[in-house]
Design a protein around this motif. Structure first.
Motif, PDB file in Angstrom:
ATOM      1  N   MET A   1       0.830  -1.158   0.110  1.00  0.00           N
ATOM      2  CA  MET A   1       0.020   0.044  -0.135  1.00  0.00           C
ATOM      3  C   MET A   1       0.899   1.311  -0.228  1.00  0.00           C
ATOM      4  O   MET A   1       0.816   2.177  -0.591  1.00  0.00           O
ATOM      5  CB  MET A   1      -0.939  -0.054   1.282  1.00  0.00           C
ATOM      6  N   ALA A   2       1.913   1.053   0.944  1.00  0.00           N
ATOM      7  CA  ALA A   2       2.658   2.530   0.838  1.00  0.00           C
ATOM      8  C   ALA A   2       3.530   2.567  -0.533  1.00  0.00           C
ATOM      9  O   ALA A   2       3.686   3.688  -0.879  1.00  0.00           O
ATOM     10  CB  ALA A   2       3.796   2.234   1.990  1.00  0.00           C
ATOM     11  N   ALA A   3       3.937   1.556  -1.174  1.00  0.00           N
ATOM     12  CA  ALA A   3       4.474   1.625  -2.395  1.00  0.00           C
ATOM     13  C   ALA A   3       3.713   2.173  -3.424  1.00  0.00           C
ATOM     14  O   ALA A   3       3.896   3.230  -4.186  1.00  0.00           O
ATOM     15  CB  ALA A   3       5.108   0.305  -2.819  1.00  0.00           C
ATOM     16  N   LEU A   4       2.412   1.655  -3.381  1.00  0.00           N
ATOM     17  CA  LEU A   4       1.586   2.413  -4.272  1.00  0.00           C
ATOM     18  C   LEU A   4       1.061   3.712  -4.121  1.00  0.00           C
ATOM     19  O   LEU A   4       0.863   4.500  -4.980  1.00  0.00           O
ATOM     20  CB  LEU A   4       0.067   1.324  -4.265  1.00  0.00           C
ATOM     21  N   CYS A   5       1.058   3.954  -2.758  1.00  0.00           N
ATOM     22  CA  CYS A   5       0.954   5.423  -2.378  1.00  0.00           C
ATOM     23  C   CYS A   5       1.866   6.258  -3.103  1.00  0.00           C
ATOM     24  O   CYS A   5       1.674   7.356  -3.500  1.00  0.00           O
ATOM     25  CB  CYS A   5       0.872   5.808  -0.918  1.00  0.00           C
ATOM     26  N   VAL A   6       3.029   5.921  -2.746  1.00  0.00           N
ATOM     27  CA  VAL A   6       4.280   6.972  -3.312  1.00  0.00           C
ATOM     28  C   VAL A   6       4.314   6.972  -4.919  1.00  0.00           C
ATOM     29  O   VAL A   6       4.319   8.068  -5.449  1.00  0.00           O
ATOM     30  CB  VAL A   6       5.577   6.171  -2.941  1.00  0.00           C
TER      31      VAL A   6
END
Length: 266
Positions: free
Chosen positions: A28-33
């Motif tokens: 999720m964090a990678a997709l947010c970035v």
């Protein structure tokens, strides 16, 4: 070519870890970035400035779109309404300084880019094996890679010369063929090592062809935007690959397509 190989050597293992082995929060964090950077790149392209309030806002909303799908998908409609009100309200407050195309770029970043990247979260939430989350990448990058090498080798007839002069019809066909080959390999690996594949060889051929077409339309669509606003690349975060929108333009079109098709097959 050296920088392309370097990005692949580093990026592929990171991608495999995040998608296959990393905790859901990491994905999720990678997709947010990626979504946030993509929103910023699109607004910078349209606005022609690197830093501004609008550029910052355009990077925030795609992040919220992905994060809200992870935490509270039932409230996503509220976020969309807030985004529309905020962008148009900001344009009204600045009274003529903000162009309509800049407002649309901000909305596209939040709605389309954020929604497309969040397709991976929705697929995971549906109960699919995480290996299937690799399909949007496989059916995008394979098409791009095979199209590139086929076009360089035998490409003669231009595909869309006013949008992307280097792309050829031969390269496009090679990209579709490469997509089919990689899709069939994916089915074989799933059958051989993971106890079966949710999609058979025949349907995979159709899926690979459809996603190959979607990938090429995605690539050309973002090239069309670049050409209209007179830039070569959206960014340089991936060295010779450019920015997030240069590298993941096809994925943004393919990921929702894969998600919807698997929903129909369920």
């Amino acid at each position: 070519m050296k920088s392309r190989i370097l990005v692949a050597v580093i990026g592929i293992p990171v991608l495999l870890y995040v998608v296959l082995a990393g905790p859901p929060l990491l994905m999720m964090a990678a997709l947010c970035v990626l979504a946030g950077i993509g929103g910023i790149e699109l607004q910078q392209c349209v606005s022609g400035v690197k830093r501004s309030e609008l550029v910052g806002i355009s990077g925030i909303f795609p992040v919220f779109m992905v994060a809200w799908y992870y935490e509270r998908p039932q409230w996503i409609g509220l976020l969309v309404c807030l985004e529309i009100i905020l962008f148009f309200g900001y344009g009204i407050r600045r009274g003529g300084e903000i162009k309509f195309q800049q407002i649309l770029a901000g909305l596209a970043g939040g709605l389309f880019i954020g929604w497309s990247f969040s397709a991976f979260l929705r697929m995971e939430a549906s109960g699919l094996h995480r290996a299937y989350l690799l399909l949007p990448f496989i059916l995008s990058f394979a098409c791009d890679t095979f199209a590139f090498f086929t076009g360089c080798s035998i490409g003669k007839h231009k595909l869309a010369p006013k949008v992307s002069p280097k792309k050829t019809i031969e390269g496009s066909v090679g990209g579709l063929a490469g997509n089919v080959a990689c899709g069939l390999l994916f089915v074989f690996v799933m059958d051989r090592f993971f106890g079966g594949c949710a999609i058979g060889y025949g349907p995979m051929v159709l899926l690979a062809l459809f996603c190959g077409a979607a990938a090429q339309i995605g690539d050309l669509s973002f090239s069309l935007i670049k050409r209209e606003f007179g830039i070569k690349d959206y960014g340089h975060i991936f060295l010779a690959h450019g920015g997030v929108l240069d590298r993941f333009d096809s994925v943004l079109f393919v990921a929702p397509a894969v998600e919807i098709i698997f929903q129909l097959l369920a």
